[in-house]
Design a protein around this motif. Sequence first.
Motif, PDB file in Angstrom:
ATOM      1  N   HIS A  41      58.146  26.994  46.038  1.00  0.00           N
ATOM      2  CA  HIS A  41      58.078  27.716  44.603  1.00  0.00           C
ATOM      3  C   HIS A  41      57.608  29.172  44.509  1.00  0.00           C
ATOM      4  CE1 HIS A  41      59.886  23.835  43.536  1.00  0.00           C
ATOM      5  NE2 HIS A  41      58.477  23.537  43.868  1.00  0.00           N
ATOM      6  N   GLU A  42      57.905  29.974  43.678  1.00  0.00           N
ATOM      7  CA  GLU A  42      56.992  31.215  43.384  1.00  0.00           C
ATOM      8  C   GLU A  42      55.390  30.960  43.023  1.00  0.00           C
ATOM      9  OE1 GLU A  42      57.469  35.417  41.075  1.00  0.00           O
ATOM     10  OE2 GLU A  42      58.512  33.820  40.567  1.00  0.00           O
ATOM     11  N   ALA A  43      54.600  31.462  43.652  1.00  0.00           N
ATOM     12  CA  ALA A  43      53.518  31.455  43.569  1.00  0.00           C
ATOM     13  C   ALA A  43      52.826  32.666  42.659  1.00  0.00           C
ATOM     14  CB  ALA A  43      52.372  31.520  44.584  1.00  0.00           C
ATOM     15  N   LEU A  44      52.230  32.345  41.475  1.00  0.00           N
ATOM     16  CA  LEU A  44      51.773  33.234  40.463  1.00  0.00           C
ATOM     17  C   LEU A  44      50.329  33.006  40.328  1.00  0.00           C
ATOM     18  CD1 LEU A  44      54.602  33.194  37.865  1.00  0.00           C
ATOM     19  CD2 LEU A  44      54.119  34.865  39.660  1.00  0.00           C
ATOM     20  N   PHE A  45      49.307  34.220  40.340  1.00  0.00           N
ATOM     21  CA  PHE A  45      47.976  34.310  39.905  1.00  0.00           C
ATOM     22  C   PHE A  45      47.580  35.075  39.032  1.00  0.00           C
ATOM     23  CE2 PHE A  45      48.924  33.516  44.541  1.00  0.00           C
ATOM     24  CZ  PHE A  45      48.197  32.491  44.944  1.00  0.00           C
ATOM     25  N   LEU A  46      46.418  34.806  38.389  1.00  0.00           N
ATOM     26  CA  LEU A  46      45.611  35.685  37.280  1.00  0.00           C
ATOM     27  C   LEU A  46      44.504  35.776  37.983  1.00  0.00           C
ATOM     28  CD1 LEU A  46      43.920  33.552  35.365  1.00  0.00           C
ATOM     29  CD2 LEU A  46      46.230  33.366  34.453  1.00  0.00           C
ATOM     30  N   LEU A  47      43.426  36.679  37.427  1.00  0.00           N
ATOM     31  CA  LEU A  47      42.157  36.927  37.742  1.00  0.00           C
ATOM     32  C   LEU A  47      41.163  36.047  37.100  1.00  0.00           C
ATOM     33  CD1 LEU A  47      42.738  40.715  37.700  1.00  0.00           C
ATOM     34  CD2 LEU A  47      42.799  39.287  39.900  1.00  0.00           C
ATOM     35  N   GLY A  48      40.296  35.447  38.025  1.00  0.00           N
ATOM     36  CA  GLY A  48      39.063  34.696  37.510  1.00  0.00           C
ATOM     37  C   GLY A  48      37.736  35.532  37.731  1.00  0.00           C
ATOM     38  N   ASN A  49      36.906  35.277  37.043  1.00  0.00           N
ATOM     39  CA  ASN A  49      35.212  35.814  37.409  1.00  0.00           C
ATOM     40  C   ASN A  49      34.857  35.717  38.878  1.00  0.00           C
ATOM     41  OD1 ASN A  49      35.133  32.940  36.388  1.00  0.00           O
ATOM     42  ND2 ASN A  49      32.953  33.370  36.594  1.00  0.00           N
ATOM     43  N   HIS A  50      35.096  34.422  39.483  1.00  0.00           N
ATOM     44  CA  HIS A  50      34.484  34.361  40.856  1.00  0.00           C
ATOM     45  C   HIS A  50      35.583  35.009  41.791  1.00  0.00           C
ATOM     46  CE1 HIS A  50      31.277  31.426  40.800  1.00  0.00           C
ATOM     47  NE2 HIS A  50      31.910  30.987  39.569  1.00  0.00           N
ATOM     48  N   ASP A  51      36.612  35.409  41.361  1.00  0.00           N
ATOM     49  CA  ASP A  51      37.512  36.556  42.476  1.00  0.00           C
ATOM     50  C   ASP A  51      36.899  37.640  42.568  1.00  0.00           C
ATOM     51  OD1 ASP A  51      39.695  34.325  42.598  1.00  0.00           O
ATOM     52  OD2 ASP A  51      40.268  34.648  40.772  1.00  0.00           O
ATOM     53  N   PHE A  52      35.716  38.098  41.901  1.00  0.00           N
ATOM     54  CA  PHE A  52      35.417  39.430  42.026  1.00  0.00           C
ATOM     55  C   PHE A  52      33.782  39.056  42.554  1.00  0.00           C
ATOM     56  CE2 PHE A  52      38.292  40.263  38.836  1.00  0.00           C
ATOM     57  CZ  PHE A  52      38.900  41.307  38.825  1.00  0.00           C
ATOM     58  N   SER A  53      33.594  38.037  43.027  1.00  0.00           N
ATOM     59  CA  SER A  53      32.280  37.590  43.962  1.00  0.00           C
ATOM     60  C   SER A  53      32.405  38.195  45.178  1.00  0.00           C
ATOM     61  CB  SER A  53      31.957  36.360  43.769  1.00  0.00           C
ATOM     62  OG  SER A  53      31.551  35.740  42.329  1.00  0.00           O
ATOM     63  N   VAL A  54      32.721  39.691  45.337  1.00  0.00           N
ATOM     64  CA  VAL A  54      33.071  40.240  46.576  1.00  0.00           C
ATOM     65  C   VAL A  54      32.006  41.577  46.650  1.00  0.00           C
ATOM     66  CG1 VAL A  54      35.433  39.370  46.786  1.00  0.00           C
ATOM     67  CG2 VAL A  54      35.033  41.633  45.687  1.00  0.00           C
ATOM     68  N   SER A  55      32.134  42.172  47.764  1.00  0.00           N
ATOM     69  CA  SER A  55      31.499  43.389  47.829  1.00  0.00           C
ATOM     70  C   SER A  55      32.165  44.482  47.092  1.00  0.00           C
ATOM     71  CB  SER A  55      31.583  44.017  49.270  1.00  0.00           C
ATOM     72  OG  SER A  55      32.816  44.025  49.635  1.00  0.00           O
ATOM     73  N   ALA A  56      31.377  45.367  46.500  1.00  0.00           N
ATOM     74  CA  ALA A  56      31.802  46.480  45.606  1.00  0.00           C
ATOM     75  C   ALA A  56      33.085  47.318  46.278  1.00  0.00           C
ATOM     76  CB  ALA A  56      30.705  47.570  45.366  1.00  0.00           C
ATOM     77  N   GLY A  57      33.263  47.660  47.381  1.00  0.00           N
ATOM     78  CA  GLY A  57      34.403  48.003  47.998  1.00  0.00           C
ATOM     79  C   GLY A  57      35.647  47.336  47.868  1.00  0.00           C
ATOM     80  N   HIS A  58      35.621  46.231  47.490  1.00  0.00           N
ATOM     81  CA  HIS A  58      36.655  45.110  47.556  1.00  0.00           C
ATOM     82  C   HIS A  58      37.213  44.965  45.710  1.00  0.00           C
ATOM     83  CE1 HIS A  58      37.497  44.269  51.636  1.00  0.00           C
ATOM     84  NE2 HIS A  58      36.327  44.009  51.731  1.00  0.00           N
ATOM     85  N   LEU A  59      36.424  45.291  44.974  1.00  0.00           N
ATOM     86  CA  LEU A  59      36.718  45.140  43.667  1.00  0.00           C
ATOM     87  C   LEU A  59      38.119  45.625  43.094  1.00  0.00           C
ATOM     88  CD1 LEU A  59      33.323  45.885  41.887  1.00  0.00           C
ATOM     89  CD2 LEU A  59      34.332  43.544  42.004  1.00  0.00           C
ATOM     90  N   SER A  60      38.524  46.578  43.504  1.00  0.00           N
ATOM     91  CA  SER A  60      39.651  46.932  43.037  1.00  0.00           C
ATOM     92  C   SER A  60      40.920  46.560  43.805  1.00  0.00           C
ATOM     93  CB  SER A  60      39.835  48.501  43.337  1.00  0.00           C
ATOM     94  OG  SER A  60      39.632  48.978  44.587  1.00  0.00           O
ATOM     95  N   GLU A  61      40.747  45.718  44.739  1.00  0.00           N
ATOM     96  CA  GLU A  61      41.767  45.097  45.777  1.00  0.00           C
ATOM     97  C   GLU A  61      42.191  43.700  45.080  1.00  0.00           C
ATOM     98  OE1 GLU A  61      40.284  45.819  49.573  1.00  0.00           O
ATOM     99  OE2 GLU A  61      39.631  47.726  49.347  1.00  0.00           O
ATOM    100  N   ILE A  62      41.518  43.039  44.256  1.00  0.00           N
ATOM    101  CA  ILE A  62      41.771  41.576  44.209  1.00  0.00           C
ATOM    102  C   ILE A  62      43.298  41.454  43.872  1.00  0.00           C
ATOM    103  CG2 ILE A  62      40.997  39.749  43.164  1.00  0.00           C
ATOM    104  CD1 ILE A  62      38.713  40.870  44.927  1.00  0.00           C
ATOM    105  N   ALA A  63      43.653  42.143  42.732  1.00  0.00           N
ATOM    106  CA  ALA A  63      44.901  41.904  42.137  1.00  0.00           C
ATOM    107  C   ALA A  63      46.133  41.884  43.095  1.00  0.00           C
ATOM    108  CB  ALA A  63      45.191  42.532  40.963  1.00  0.00           C
ATOM    109  N   THR A  64      45.957  43.145  44.144  1.00  0.00           N
ATOM    110  CA  THR A  64      46.721  43.411  45.148  1.00  0.00           C
ATOM    111  C   THR A  64      46.758  42.252  46.310  1.00  0.00           C
ATOM    112  OG1 THR A  64      46.407  45.766  44.743  1.00  0.00           O
ATOM    113  CG2 THR A  64      47.638  45.316  46.783  1.00  0.00           C
ATOM    114  N   ARG A  65      45.450  41.822  46.560  1.00  0.00           N
ATOM    115  CA  ARG A  65      45.494  40.834  47.510  1.00  0.00           C
ATOM    116  C   ARG A  65      45.984  39.585  47.010  1.00  0.00           C
ATOM    117  NH1 ARG A  65      45.929  38.303  51.187  1.00  0.00           N
ATOM    118  NH2 ARG A  65      44.509  37.653  52.800  1.00  0.00           N
TER     119      ARG A  65
END
Length: 281
Positions: free
Chosen positions: A80-104
């Motif tokens: 089936h189609e997999a859909l996502f939304l953003l949670g706080n832990h999804d941003f527990s990444v290095s600063a350079g990746h913050l803007s890439e989460i939704a795209t990833r």
Amino acid sequence: MSSSALPLFRFGVIADPQYAAIPPHAVMDRYYANSLAKVAEAIEVFNGWELSFVVTLGDVIDRSFSSFDDILPVYEKLRHEALFLLGNHDFSVSAGHLSEIATRLGMPSPYYSFSRHGWRFIVLDGNEVSTFAPPEGHPHRALAAQMLAELEENGARNAHRWNAALSDAQFAWLADEIAKAGEAGEKVIVMNHYPVHPPSEHGMWDSERIVALLAAQANVVAYLNGHDHVGNYGKAGACHFVNFKGVVDTESENAFAIVEVYAAHIEIRGFGREESRTLVY
């Protein structure tokens, strides 16, 4: 069998896998690495049903951008189609990746909406005004710090830096989407990572305005979220607020659900630790 005895459509729900290749936090009962097998197990169940889509309500990972490389391939087995939304832990990444989460995560944008079977699904980005998701120096970071300080000063129970708020622009967009759905004769289900009702220490900083908006709209049927891993339920106006339990909790017991939408009620079929519920609308 009468047509009202059959669901209009169904979709799957997963909340808070919080995957990371790290040892468990036994005191908190969080088994981060075990989420790979649990998500795979949920997907196997979902593949046995006719579903419109499967949504994961945020916190796909616990930390580290490379964690996505381990868990997202598990979703490729989903038919089936997999859909996502953003949670706080999804941003527990290095600063350079913050803007890439939704795209990833393959999301069209940090918040978006879509229609299925005469229903509109509104997907919020609950992290927009936070101390962790906006890039350094962004006005939303400063606004978040100010909001958090005011909540702390007032002794608010949700005054935690792992909570957040919508921007005024996103809040206006939410109201506009609900209005457009009403004009189109669509019923609405809102999905977000964070709870807003009943009030709790995990709630959005701007929960009150969100609940007031949703409770005042006749076409808004439900608000679905994760974040508070123990789960919860409440009702305001005609809107049902359902907090799904976290996958990451417990060593082996899973938690996920299939939501069946009928003409006059919603049936939540809980699997593992997730509770089954009937929501009449």
